[in-house]
Design an enzyme around this catalytic site. Structure first.
Site, PDB file in Angstrom:
ATOM      1  N   ARG A  28     -10.319  18.768 -20.134  1.00 31.49           N
ATOM      2  CA  ARG A  28     -11.305  17.689 -19.999  1.00 31.49           C
ATOM      3  C   ARG A  28     -12.581  18.247 -19.406  1.00 31.49           C
ATOM      4  O   ARG A  28     -12.548  18.904 -18.372  1.00 31.49           O
ATOM      5  CB  ARG A  28     -10.774  16.579 -19.082  1.00 31.49           C
ATOM      6  CG  ARG A  28      -9.554  15.887 -19.622  1.00 31.49           C
ATOM      7  CD  ARG A  28      -9.045  14.843 -18.643  1.00 31.49           C
ATOM      8  NE  ARG A  28      -7.767  14.300 -19.080  1.00 31.49           N
ATOM      9  CZ  ARG A  28      -7.009  13.514 -18.331  1.00 31.49           C
ATOM     10  NH1 ARG A  28      -7.390  13.186 -17.118  1.00 31.49           N
ATOM     11  NH2 ARG A  28      -5.858  13.063 -18.793  1.00 31.49           N
ATOM     12  N   SER A 130      -8.405  10.357 -21.350  1.00 34.36           N
ATOM     13  CA  SER A 130      -7.595   9.310 -20.731  1.00 34.36           C
ATOM     14  C   SER A 130      -8.439   8.233 -20.046  1.00 34.36           C
ATOM     15  O   SER A 130      -9.189   7.526 -20.696  1.00 34.36           O
ATOM     16  CB  SER A 130      -6.588   9.939 -19.774  1.00 34.36           C
ATOM     17  OG  SER A 130      -5.613   8.988 -19.412  1.00 34.36           O
ATOM     18  N   HIS A 131      -8.331   8.139 -18.720  1.00 34.65           N
ATOM     19  CA  HIS A 131      -8.999   7.081 -17.953  1.00 34.65           C
ATOM     20  C   HIS A 131     -10.385   7.495 -17.481  1.00 34.65           C
ATOM     21  O   HIS A 131     -11.040   6.740 -16.771  1.00 34.65           O
ATOM     22  CB  HIS A 131      -8.130   6.705 -16.749  1.00 34.65           C
ATOM     23  CG  HIS A 131      -7.761   7.910 -15.936  1.00 34.65           C
ATOM     24  ND1 HIS A 131      -6.825   8.829 -16.384  1.00 34.65           N
ATOM     25  CD2 HIS A 131      -8.212   8.380 -14.754  1.00 34.65           C
ATOM     26  CE1 HIS A 131      -6.721   9.796 -15.488  1.00 34.65           C
ATOM     27  NE2 HIS A 131      -7.545   9.546 -14.501  1.00 34.65           N
ATOM     28  N   ASP A 306      -5.936   1.707 -20.005  1.00 34.80           N
ATOM     29  CA  ASP A 306      -7.010   2.701 -19.856  1.00 34.80           C
ATOM     30  C   ASP A 306      -7.513   3.104 -21.240  1.00 34.80           C
ATOM     31  O   ASP A 306      -7.127   2.530 -22.264  1.00 34.80           O
ATOM     32  CB  ASP A 306      -6.528   3.907 -19.051  1.00 34.80           C
ATOM     33  CG  ASP A 306      -5.469   4.719 -19.772  1.00 34.80           C
ATOM     34  OD1 ASP A 306      -4.785   4.170 -20.649  1.00 34.80           O
ATOM     35  OD2 ASP A 306      -5.312   5.919 -19.454  1.00 34.80           O
ATOM     36  N   ASP A 308      -7.029   5.569 -23.388  1.00 32.21           N
ATOM     37  CA  ASP A 308      -6.115   5.962 -24.477  1.00 32.21           C
ATOM     38  C   ASP A 308      -4.823   5.149 -24.484  1.00 32.21           C
ATOM     39  O   ASP A 308      -3.873   5.484 -25.194  1.00 32.21           O
ATOM     40  CB  ASP A 308      -5.815   7.460 -24.424  1.00 32.21           C
ATOM     41  CG  ASP A 308      -5.046   7.874 -23.175  1.00 32.21           C
ATOM     42  OD1 ASP A 308      -5.185   7.210 -22.134  1.00 32.21           O
ATOM     43  OD2 ASP A 308      -4.313   8.886 -23.231  1.00 32.21           O
ATOM     44  N   ASP A 310      -2.360   4.667 -22.429  1.00 34.56           N
ATOM     45  CA  ASP A 310      -1.062   5.087 -21.888  1.00 34.56           C
ATOM     46  C   ASP A 310      -0.815   4.526 -20.490  1.00 34.56           C
ATOM     47  O   ASP A 310       0.324   4.490 -20.028  1.00 34.56           O
ATOM     48  CB  ASP A 310      -0.880   6.614 -21.929  1.00 34.56           C
ATOM     49  CG  ASP A 310      -1.878   7.391 -21.090  1.00 34.56           C
ATOM     50  OD1 ASP A 310      -2.857   6.785 -20.590  1.00 34.56           O
ATOM     51  OD2 ASP A 310      -1.695   8.616 -20.945  1.00 34.56           O
ATOM     52  N   ARG A 311      -1.866   4.044 -19.818  1.00 35.81           N
ATOM     53  CA  ARG A 311      -1.689   3.448 -18.492  1.00 35.81           C
ATOM     54  C   ARG A 311      -1.713   1.929 -18.570  1.00 35.81           C
ATOM     55  O   ARG A 311      -2.222   1.360 -19.533  1.00 35.81           O
ATOM     56  CB  ARG A 311      -2.806   3.910 -17.546  1.00 35.81           C
ATOM     57  CG  ARG A 311      -2.742   5.386 -17.241  1.00 35.81           C
ATOM     58  CD  ARG A 311      -3.790   5.774 -16.225  1.00 35.81           C
ATOM     59  NE  ARG A 311      -3.646   7.199 -15.892  1.00 35.81           N
ATOM     60  CZ  ARG A 311      -4.105   7.756 -14.783  1.00 35.81           C
ATOM     61  NH1 ARG A 311      -4.756   7.038 -13.903  1.00 35.81           N
ATOM     62  NH2 ARG A 311      -3.921   9.040 -14.559  1.00 35.81           N
ATOM     63  N   THR A 374       4.108  15.438 -10.520  1.00 35.35           N
ATOM     64  CA  THR A 374       3.196  14.639 -11.340  1.00 35.35           C
ATOM     65  C   THR A 374       2.956  15.358 -12.665  1.00 35.35           C
ATOM     66  O   THR A 374       2.704  16.549 -12.692  1.00 35.35           O
ATOM     67  CB  THR A 374       1.875  14.419 -10.583  1.00 35.35           C
ATOM     68  OG1 THR A 374       2.185  13.714  -9.375  1.00 35.35           O
ATOM     69  CG2 THR A 374       0.893  13.616 -11.395  1.00 35.35           C
ATOM     70  N   GLU A 393       5.089   6.400 -12.732  1.00 30.79           N
ATOM     71  CA  GLU A 393       4.313   7.084 -11.697  1.00 30.79           C
ATOM     72  C   GLU A 393       3.336   6.086 -11.092  1.00 30.79           C
ATOM     73  O   GLU A 393       2.930   5.120 -11.750  1.00 30.79           O
ATOM     74  CB  GLU A 393       3.604   8.309 -12.278  1.00 30.79           C
ATOM     75  CG  GLU A 393       2.807   8.051 -13.520  1.00 30.79           C
ATOM     76  CD  GLU A 393       2.284   9.319 -14.206  1.00 30.79           C
ATOM     77  OE1 GLU A 393       2.846  10.399 -13.990  1.00 30.79           O
ATOM     78  OE2 GLU A 393       1.307   9.185 -14.951  1.00 30.79           O
ATOM     79  N   SER A 395       0.310   6.212 -10.551  1.00 31.47           N
ATOM     80  CA  SER A 395      -1.039   6.182 -11.128  1.00 31.47           C
ATOM     81  C   SER A 395      -1.065   5.329 -12.401  1.00 31.47           C
ATOM     82  O   SER A 395      -1.708   5.680 -13.378  1.00 31.47           O
ATOM     83  CB  SER A 395      -1.533   7.599 -11.396  1.00 31.47           C
ATOM     84  OG  SER A 395      -0.585   8.317 -12.157  1.00 31.47           O
ATOM     85  N   LYS A 406       3.589   8.229 -21.414  1.00 31.51           N
ATOM     86  CA  LYS A 406       3.602   6.913 -20.793  1.00 31.51           C
ATOM     87  C   LYS A 406       2.992   5.918 -21.779  1.00 31.51           C
ATOM     88  O   LYS A 406       2.230   6.308 -22.662  1.00 31.51           O
ATOM     89  CB  LYS A 406       2.873   6.916 -19.454  1.00 31.51           C
ATOM     90  CG  LYS A 406       1.529   7.600 -19.426  1.00 31.51           C
ATOM     91  CD  LYS A 406       1.031   7.710 -17.990  1.00 31.51           C
ATOM     92  CE  LYS A 406      -0.253   8.533 -17.927  1.00 31.51           C
ATOM     93  NZ  LYS A 406      -0.025   9.873 -17.435  1.00 31.51           N
TER      94      LYS A 406
END
Length: 589
Positions: A28, A130-131, A306, A308, A310-311, A374, A393, A395, A406
């Protein structure tokens, strides 16, 4: 289907770029602000380094998935990866329509989708940070997932990084024309090694079929149709919007008005696509948790995703569910509420910083519990070995063994399933069992883990490393530690153990060291300190503060009030202000 075009392969000379080391979730970096990803050869170097690390048997004649969360620079990156795949002997590329696929959907596509010729994908480039925010001055990211649908293991990411430091050339088929990824269909080309195809497919189809095989959609449909039930889902302008529209509106019959920010945008609408109480402002306000009062009654259930998808964040009416509690509650209710788990759970797992709420459930249900570092890949190993059904997790990541990432929408459907199960006899009369009821009943049965996380973002790396070294040094002298603890608050229990967490993987035997600094207290409370490197600049110091309470008369206290003594201890032990110059965290969760 478009007509055949022929291409030849070019070998382009290149030189290495510094810092192309993938973290737990890929590489990233900023896009243009410091001219990283968009500079010539940067992406190309990383993609070629990945192909070389995977070796020819995983690439030549194979099918790869290339898609992501739609953030800025994704469209250009997809065309570059298509051309490089053609040159490296890949047989076929699958692209989600408009280049969009959520990270869990990519995992599902790798594991479940079968091509027209009967082939399955052997891996994927996922374009996401991601986020992290998106846009010309924000972050872009790329990661590689393997044939099990999970992130590349350390052995592969280490090889990718080594290759980036020595790369001399990359292969590209520059005369493959750009493919129109907005239209469903197949484009065919011929190169030195035969036919090469690019198929643009429906981004939701495989994932929706998988969800229907896991959950009782009819039961959820009845809940959503109940006039007493209302819900709100916020995609924060990420890729989840594509799935939310298909699943919640088309499949489950929710009204369009229950969706917030569900149009994917390259810059996430200028927001930070991280589903927490700080960044999901509109949802938090609508659910009655904002600073100003809300007009009318808030919905019964709220959730956010988020960038993508996954959260996830789960909310009740004026009520926040911590991610640590969420995974524990899903595990406690899974067998009766979710058809996929009706035969029982194989085991459960959590990341080390996540609260021990899941441990208490595992003990009560006689399930094996795994505490892992993690990084989702650790859960993936356990799942591939048949040892883990549900994991999470702190997060805001929750998932199961249906994919190897996730899965934010899975978590929302799990909660809707639990609500549907608990309310199946109340839809025609009586008060509904609410999210808050479910959580409070859980605390009454299992005890409550008061929990908070303090994030100090973009801290000077030198100061952050000194802080961590200081905490490690302190661990050798517990009497001194307890003297500091008691000087802050005499009611706080003694520290009985302190260490740096390390994990020996029960599946492959690999050992992960230096995974976080732990202080464990006599009453089951914990302090955990971690240095995180997934941000694109500076370091982030994360402090996890957890107070266990199993007296049911004390499980309704205000969380910050219950945690204040431990928070004060954490700041004093770590000398946070002295090492970082910060008197306040950037984010409190």
């Amino acid at each position: 289907r478009t007509l055949m075009a022929t291409f030849k392969v070019s070998r382009v000379q290149t030189t290495p770029f510094d810092g192309q080391k993938p973290g737990t979730s890929g590489l990233r970096k900023k896009v243009l602000h410091v001219k990283v990803f968009a500079q010539p050869r940067y992406l190309e170097n990383f993609v070629q380094a990945t192909f070389d690390a995977l070796t020819t048997e995983k690439i030549k004649g194979k099918t790869l998935v290339v898609s992501g969360d739609g953030r800025y620079y994704s469209k250009e990156a997809i065309q570059i990866i298509i051309k490089m795949s053609a040159a490296n002997g890949v047989k076929s590329i699958w692209v989600g329509q408009n280049g969009l696929l959520s990270t869990p959907a990519v995992s599902a596509v790798i594991r479940e989708r079968v091509g027209k010729d009967g082939s399955k994908a052997s891996g994927s480039f996922i374009l996401t940070a991601s986020h992290n925010p998106g846009g010309p001055t924000e972050d872009f990211g790329i990661k590689y997932n393997m044939e099990n649908g999970g992130p590349a293991p350390e052995g592969v990411t280490d090889k990718i990084y080594q290759n980036t430091t020595t790369i001399k050339e990359y292969l590209i088929a520059e005369d493959v024309p750009d493919v129109d990824i907005s239209k469903l269909g197949t484009s065919s080309f011929t190169g030195p090694e035969g036919e090469f195809e690019v198929e643009v497919f429906d981004a939701t189809e495989t994932y929706v079929q998988l969800m229907k095989s896991i959950f009782d959609f009819e039961a959820i449909k009845k809940l959503i149709a109940c006039p007493k039930f209302s819900f709100c889902y916020d995609s924060l302008h990420g890729v989840a919007g594509v799935y939310a529209t298909r699943i919640f509106v088309k499949e489950l019959g929710a009204s369009e008005s229950s969706l917030l920010n569900c149009t994917p945008k390259e810059d996430f609408g200028g927001g930070h696509p991280d589903p927490n109480l700080t960044y999901a402002k509109e949802l938090v306000q609508r659910m009655g948790l904002g600073k100003s009062s809300v007009e009318g009654e808030p919905p019964e259930f709220g959730a956010a995703a988020d960038g993508d998808a996954d959260r996830n964040m789960i909310l009740g009416k004026r009520f926040f569910v911590t991610p640590s509690d969420s995974v524990a509650i899903i595990a406690a209710n899974a067998v009766e509420a979710i058809p996929y788990f009706s035969g029982g759970l194989k085991g459960v797992a959590r990341s080390m910083p996540t609260s021990a709420a899941l441990d208490v459930v595992a003990k009560a249900l006689n399930l094996e519990l795994f505490e892992v570092p993690t990084g989702w890949k650790f859960f993936g190993n356990l799942m591939d070995a048949g040892k883990c059904s549900v994991c999470g997790e702190e997060s805001f990541g929750t998932g199961s063994d249906h994919v190897r990432e996730k899965d934010g929408i899975w978590a929302v459907l799990a909660w809707l399933s639990i609500l549907a199960y608990r309310n199946k006899d109340k839809l025609n009369g009586g008060e509904l069992v609410t999210v808050e009821d479910i959580v409070r009943q859980h605390w009454a049965k299992y005890g409550r883990h008061y929990y908070t996380r303090y994030d100090y973002e973009n801290v000077d790396s030198g100061g952050a490393k000194e802080l961590m070294a200081h905490l490690v040094n302190l661990q050798s002298n517990l009497p001194e530690v307890n003297k500091i603890v008691k000087s802050v608050d005499s009611t706080v229990a003694n520290v009985v153990e302190a260490d740096e967490f390390e994990y020996k993987d029960p599946v492959d035997g690999s050992v992960s060291k230096h995974q976080g600094i732990r202080y464990l207290f006599a009453d089951g409370s914990r302090l955990v300190f971690r240095l995180s490197g997934t941000g694109s600049e500076g370091a982030t110091v994360r402090v996890y503060i957890e107070q266990y309470e199993n007296d049911s008369s004390k499980t309704s206290r205000d969380s910050q009030e219950a945690l204040k003594p431990l928070v004060d201890v954490a700041l004093k032990l770590s000398k946070m202000k002295e090492f970082t110059g910060r008197s306040e965290p950037t984010v409190i969760t």
